[in-house]
Design a protein around this motif. Sequence first.
Motif, short mmCIF file in Angstrom:
data_model
loop_
_atom_site.label_atom_id
_atom_site.label_comp_id
_atom_site.label_asym_id
_atom_site.label_seq_id
_atom_site.Cartn_x
_atom_site.Cartn_y
_atom_site.Cartn_z
N LEU A 30 0.83 -1.09 -0.11
CA LEU A 30 -0.20 -0.08 -0.13
C LEU A 30 1.03 1.13 0.18
CD1 LEU A 30 -2.56 -0.99 2.54
CD2 LEU A 30 -2.99 -0.93 0.17
N ARG A 80 -13.48 3.87 8.43
CA ARG A 80 -12.52 4.74 7.47
C ARG A 80 -12.58 6.09 7.92
NH1 ARG A 80 -13.81 6.92 2.15
NH2 ARG A 80 -15.74 5.58 2.24
N PHE A 126 -7.52 7.04 2.66
CA PHE A 126 -8.33 5.84 2.06
C PHE A 126 -9.51 6.01 1.34
CE2 PHE A 126 -5.60 5.10 6.00
CZ PHE A 126 -4.73 4.20 5.52
N THR A 127 -9.79 5.44 0.42
CA THR A 127 -10.79 5.70 -0.36
C THR A 127 -12.13 4.37 -0.14
OG1 THR A 127 -9.98 4.11 -2.50
CG2 THR A 127 -9.35 6.56 -2.44
N GLU A 129 -12.66 2.26 -2.57
CA GLU A 129 -12.05 1.04 -3.24
C GLU A 129 -10.95 0.57 -2.10
OE1 GLU A 129 -12.24 4.20 -4.71
OE2 GLU A 129 -13.73 3.74 -6.17
N ASP A 130 -10.15 1.27 -1.55
CA ASP A 130 -9.25 0.60 -0.54
C ASP A 130 -9.95 -0.21 0.43
OD1 ASP A 130 -6.94 1.96 -1.52
OD2 ASP A 130 -7.22 3.72 -0.49
N GLN A 131 -10.94 0.38 1.05
CA GLN A 131 -11.79 -0.11 1.84
C GLN A 131 -12.21 -1.71 1.60
OE1 GLN A 131 -14.80 2.05 3.87
NE2 GLN A 131 -16.07 0.53 4.54
N GLU A 133 -11.03 -3.51 -0.87
CA GLU A 133 -9.81 -4.33 -1.11
C GLU A 133 -9.33 -4.81 0.40
OE1 GLU A 133 -5.33 -4.23 -2.80
OE2 GLU A 133 -6.62 -2.33 -3.19
N LEU A 134 -9.53 -4.05 1.22
CA LEU A 134 -8.91 -4.12 2.56
C LEU A 134 -9.82 -5.17 3.40
CD1 LEU A 134 -7.17 -0.99 3.37
CD2 LEU A 134 -6.08 -3.37 3.14
#
Length: 148
Positions: A30, A80, A126-127, A129-131, A133-134
């Motif tokens: 990341l 987030r 954090f977007t 999309e990041d959320q 993915e994580l």
Amino acid sequence: MTQQLDALLFQEEDQTANLANASALLMQSLPDINWAGFYLYQQSTDELNLGPFQGKVACMHIKNGAGVCGKALQTKKVQRIANVHDFPGHIACDSDSNAELVVPLFTKTCQPIGVMDIDSTTLARFTTEDQSELIEFATVLVQHIDSN
């Protein structure tokens, strides 16, 4: 990153080793993060205790419900946070951190394992999309560390 995690943890049963490698994978994969790791739930004290991580030294104990990590565990919801300084009750383990994403970790039987915590010095790092993915990353991780 999720496929790499799944392959990395294949047939490894040691929770500490799996969490250590997962935190290292997060840190190297990341961009623009300064801390990645885990807090593990301790039922006897109803708190999160510092687990494997990558980054600067960190708070060692967080009460259930306290700060971003404690709220994620208590509510069973991803947190987030674009600006941690605006979060009521934020626990500043590292004053350089400005944004945070915390994913609660639970067994298949809904018992708390702890949280996956990722910090950044960049506000609103954090977007959605990041959320997503994580959350997927955490789901694969839990499959490898949940012995229930």
